[in-house]
Design a protein around this motif. Structure first.
Motif, mmCIF file in Angstrom:
data_model
loop_
_atom_site.group_PDB
_atom_site.id
_atom_site.type_symbol
_atom_site.label_atom_id
_atom_site.label_comp_id
_atom_site.label_asym_id
_atom_site.label_seq_id
_atom_site.Cartn_x
_atom_site.Cartn_y
_atom_site.Cartn_z
ATOM 1 N N LEU A 110 42.197 41.080 35.160
ATOM 2 C CA LEU A 110 42.857 42.286 35.450
ATOM 3 C C LEU A 110 41.983 42.729 36.640
ATOM 4 O O LEU A 110 42.713 43.238 37.659
ATOM 5 C CB LEU A 110 42.774 43.156 34.290
ATOM 6 C CG LEU A 110 43.747 42.847 32.895
ATOM 7 C CD1 LEU A 110 43.279 43.783 31.871
ATOM 8 C CD2 LEU A 110 45.195 43.093 33.672
ATOM 9 N N TYR A 111 40.739 42.903 36.630
ATOM 10 C CA TYR A 111 40.014 43.424 37.622
ATOM 11 C C TYR A 111 40.247 42.692 39.107
ATOM 12 O O TYR A 111 40.477 43.240 40.055
ATOM 13 C CB TYR A 111 38.732 43.495 37.396
ATOM 14 C CG TYR A 111 37.812 43.944 38.483
ATOM 15 C CD1 TYR A 111 37.671 45.455 38.778
ATOM 16 C CD2 TYR A 111 36.993 43.120 39.464
ATOM 17 C CE1 TYR A 111 36.891 45.880 39.957
ATOM 18 C CE2 TYR A 111 36.069 43.502 40.575
ATOM 19 C CZ TYR A 111 35.995 44.731 40.631
ATOM 20 O OH TYR A 111 35.377 45.365 41.747
ATOM 21 N N ILE A 137 36.446 39.319 27.801
ATOM 22 C CA ILE A 137 35.668 39.201 29.189
ATOM 23 C C ILE A 137 36.654 38.759 30.035
ATOM 24 O O ILE A 137 36.690 39.177 31.120
ATOM 25 C CB ILE A 137 34.435 38.725 28.761
ATOM 26 C CG1 ILE A 137 33.561 39.449 28.172
ATOM 27 C CG2 ILE A 137 33.640 38.149 30.272
ATOM 28 C CD1 ILE A 137 32.107 38.894 27.500
ATOM 29 N N LYS A 138 37.052 37.515 29.683
ATOM 30 C CA LYS A 138 37.986 36.750 30.635
ATOM 31 C C LYS A 138 39.260 37.772 30.955
ATOM 32 O O LYS A 138 39.660 37.922 32.217
ATOM 33 C CB LYS A 138 38.516 35.423 30.126
ATOM 34 C CG LYS A 138 39.213 34.636 31.135
ATOM 35 C CD LYS A 138 39.885 33.303 30.449
ATOM 36 C CE LYS A 138 40.781 32.628 31.648
ATOM 37 N NZ LYS A 138 41.153 31.351 30.927
ATOM 38 N N GLU A 139 39.909 38.406 30.201
ATOM 39 C CA GLU A 139 40.886 39.274 30.263
ATOM 40 C C GLU A 139 40.582 40.091 31.393
ATOM 41 O O GLU A 139 41.447 40.576 32.216
ATOM 42 C CB GLU A 139 41.476 39.778 29.138
ATOM 43 C CG GLU A 139 42.717 40.824 29.091
ATOM 44 C CD GLU A 139 44.211 39.872 29.251
ATOM 45 O OE1 GLU A 139 45.059 40.749 29.307
ATOM 46 O OE2 GLU A 139 44.353 38.811 29.492
ATOM 47 N N LYS A 140 39.601 40.909 31.017
ATOM 48 C CA LYS A 140 39.033 41.971 31.809
ATOM 49 C C LYS A 140 38.799 41.545 33.359
ATOM 50 O O LYS A 140 39.293 42.347 34.251
ATOM 51 C CB LYS A 140 37.797 42.848 31.321
ATOM 52 C CG LYS A 140 38.235 43.861 30.131
ATOM 53 C CD LYS A 140 36.953 44.433 29.419
ATOM 54 C CE LYS A 140 37.380 45.305 28.462
ATOM 55 N NZ LYS A 140 37.962 46.451 28.676
ATOM 56 N N SER A 141 38.167 40.504 33.427
ATOM 57 C CA SER A 141 37.884 40.182 34.692
ATOM 58 C C SER A 141 39.096 39.694 35.709
ATOM 59 O O SER A 141 39.217 39.960 36.692
ATOM 60 C CB SER A 141 37.086 38.377 34.651
ATOM 61 O OG SER A 141 36.988 38.081 35.703
ATOM 62 N N GLU A 149 55.700 48.039 36.087
ATOM 63 C CA GLU A 149 54.556 47.405 36.311
ATOM 64 C C GLU A 149 53.438 47.968 35.336
ATOM 65 O O GLU A 149 52.856 49.195 35.758
ATOM 66 C CB GLU A 149 54.133 47.454 37.788
ATOM 67 C CG GLU A 149 55.058 46.531 38.633
ATOM 68 C CD GLU A 149 54.939 46.857 39.831
ATOM 69 O OE1 GLU A 149 53.839 46.427 40.580
ATOM 70 O OE2 GLU A 149 55.759 47.563 40.732
ATOM 71 N N LEU A 150 53.113 47.232 34.326
ATOM 72 C CA LEU A 150 52.135 47.921 33.299
ATOM 73 C C LEU A 150 50.693 47.873 33.945
ATOM 74 O O LEU A 150 50.104 49.121 33.250
ATOM 75 C CB LEU A 150 52.132 47.452 31.884
ATOM 76 C CG LEU A 150 53.543 47.181 31.238
ATOM 77 C CD1 LEU A 150 53.268 46.343 29.788
ATOM 78 C CD2 LEU A 150 53.859 48.790 30.937
ATOM 79 N N ASN A 151 50.164 47.365 34.714
ATOM 80 C CA ASN A 151 48.910 47.374 35.369
ATOM 81 C C ASN A 151 48.867 48.952 35.792
ATOM 82 O O ASN A 151 47.794 49.528 36.085
ATOM 83 C CB ASN A 151 48.711 46.457 36.004
ATOM 84 C CG ASN A 151 48.533 44.976 35.610
ATOM 85 O OD1 ASN A 151 49.416 44.838 34.818
ATOM 86 N ND2 ASN A 151 47.435 44.174 35.782
ATOM 87 N N CYS A 164 32.635 41.736 34.138
ATOM 88 C CA CYS A 164 33.140 40.708 33.530
ATOM 89 C C CYS A 164 33.199 39.445 34.499
ATOM 90 O O CYS A 164 32.761 38.612 34.003
ATOM 91 C CB CYS A 164 34.534 40.995 32.906
ATOM 92 S SG CYS A 164 34.477 42.081 31.514
ATOM 93 N N THR A 165 33.716 39.753 35.569
ATOM 94 C CA THR A 165 33.650 38.670 36.504
ATOM 95 C C THR A 165 32.004 37.925 36.716
ATOM 96 O O THR A 165 32.128 36.862 36.786
ATOM 97 C CB THR A 165 34.054 39.072 37.829
ATOM 98 O OG1 THR A 165 35.532 39.409 37.493
ATOM 99 C CG2 THR A 165 34.112 38.115 39.188
#
Length: 414
Positions: free
Chosen positions: A325-326, A319-323, A402-404, A265-266
């Motif tokens: 988070l990563y 895509i932005k969200e996954k990027s 921390e949910l992540n 995604c990034t």
């Protein structure tokens, strides 16, 4: 040279003349500077159907007998193979029945209908490629039609190999070629041709971390069926690679690299923002793998195959969200606010950093607002700000989860 018959991708190139677009091999200055190498992008996202899949589909269908063409053809596809088959059906005047997973992006469904130009019927069934494949094979047998496989067929592999023909014609001195791997057709076909012409060329495969079917096959010594896969990189997410593609990839690939979906995604966002290149997740795999091979490619002439550009604009927020988070820039918490007046104001004014931004806030218990637990999403300007943010939460007596770091809770709440 090594003999890889019955593949003849040079003959396939002549067969595809005036049908497929000869896609450009473009030098990328930014990537070249970053990796201290000559980086070229093979732009299959600029193909007629915006992916290389047309090459294999047309190569096979164009060699069918008149009787076979009259009976019609069937295929199963997550999207790009479907568009290649649909385009071929229109050009060759044959009926096509195309099976696609129900979760196929809407954009790919509409594109398939458009390229078919009235020659194809679409059937959406199943949650994965493998589900719709079973239905397609049953339909083929029941109606005495010809099945056009997405990757596990010599004519398909040979057609995909024309990508390799063009690469060597445009850059005879290529040292390294990085290719995305799903079912393995592109890597098998292009890889076979490249190795047959230059045994010293280094061929690298890039595969989504959540669907490591070729990596697992190479480890086990034979294709294996994965119990479950992450479907996000839909163009490269298969549970099992082909028997033929595995055999060829095992002979020609020098290494395989798993790429995290977040990194994909990034890469999608960087290619769009920095180079105005629109790629789908599978199309970003080769560029996303460059970091892992930075030491190996320094000073080399490197080709990254951008395999497709069929990206549904409706997926961009995901895509932005996954990027984020990563990259460690987006974090979700369950926050229990202290039972005292002004707790929320305290959180905003004293806990959040000057460049932190609340992107989501909702109380989990609708009947216990103001002092019950809340789901809070926070976007950081810098990954390094995270530890200080957590420390301030603890200092001001905000209880947090921390949910992540808790995948089960994350999937349930976020």
């Amino acid at each position: 040279m090594t003999d890889f018959s019955p593949l003849d991708s040079e003959a396939a190139s002549k067969r595809l003349n005036n049908i497929v677009k000869r896609t450009p091999l473009i030098y990328n200055a930014k990537l070249s500077e970053k990796y201290e190498a000559e980086i070229y992008l093979k732009r299959e996202d600029l193909q007629v159907v915006r992916s290389y899949k047309l090459r294999g589909a047309y190569n096979m269908i164009s060699q069918l007998s008149t009787a076979q063409l009259n009976r019609g053809i069937v295929c199963a596809s997550a999207g790009n193979h479907a568009q290649g088959v649909a385009f071929s059906c229109d050009k060759l005047g044959t009926k096509g029945v195309i099976f696609m997973p129900e979760i196929t992006p809407r954009q790919k469904v509409k594109q398939t209908e458009m390229f078919g130009n009235g020659q194809v019927e679409l059937v959406l069934v199943g949650d994965t490629f493998d589900d719709c494949l079973r239905e397609a094979l049953a339909y083929t047998a029941a109606h005495n039609m010809t099945f056009i496989p997405p990757f596990d067929n010599y004519s398909i592999i040979e057609g995909q190999g024309t990508v390799g023909v063009e690469i060597l014609q445009d850059l005879p001195g290529a040292d390294v070629v990085i290719m995305p791997v799903g079912g393995g057709g592109l890597a098998a076909g292009a890889g076979t041709y490249l190795k047959s012409k230059n045994p010293h060329i280094v061929l690298l495969g890039a595969e989504p971390e959540g669907a490591p079917s070729m990596s697992e096959a190479l480890t086990q010594g034979a294709p294996v069926t994965l119990a479950a896969i992450e479907r996000f990189v839909d163009g490269a997410a298969v549970k099992r690679v082909g028997e033929l593609t595995y055999e060829l990839c095992a002979r020609v690939l020098d290494d395989m690299q798993l790429v995290a979906e977040g990194k994909v995604c990034t890469t999608i966002l960087k290619l769009y923002n920095e180079d105005a290149i629109v790629v789908e997740p599978a199309g970003a795999l080769s560029v996303a793998a460059l970091d892992a091979y930075a030491d190996k490619i320094k000073g080399k002439k490197v080709v990254c195959v951008i395999s497709g550009g069929n990206n549904d604009i409706e997926r961009m927020q995901e895509i932005k969200e996954k990027s984020l988070l990563y990259e460690g820039l987006k974090h979700y918490f369950i926050v229990r606010f202290p039972q005292r007046p002004g707790a929320l104001k305290l959180f905003v004014n004293n806990v959040l950093g000057p460049h932190d931004d609340i992107t989501r806030f909702e109380f989990i218990k609708k009947t216990n607002r103001e002092n019950g637990p809340a789901l809070v999403g926070i976007e950081l300007a810098n990954k390094a700000d995270y530890n200080a943010l957590v420390q301030r939460m603890k200092e001001f007596k905000f209880e947090i989860i921390e949910l992540n770091n808790d995948q089960t809770l994350f999937e349930y709440l976020v």
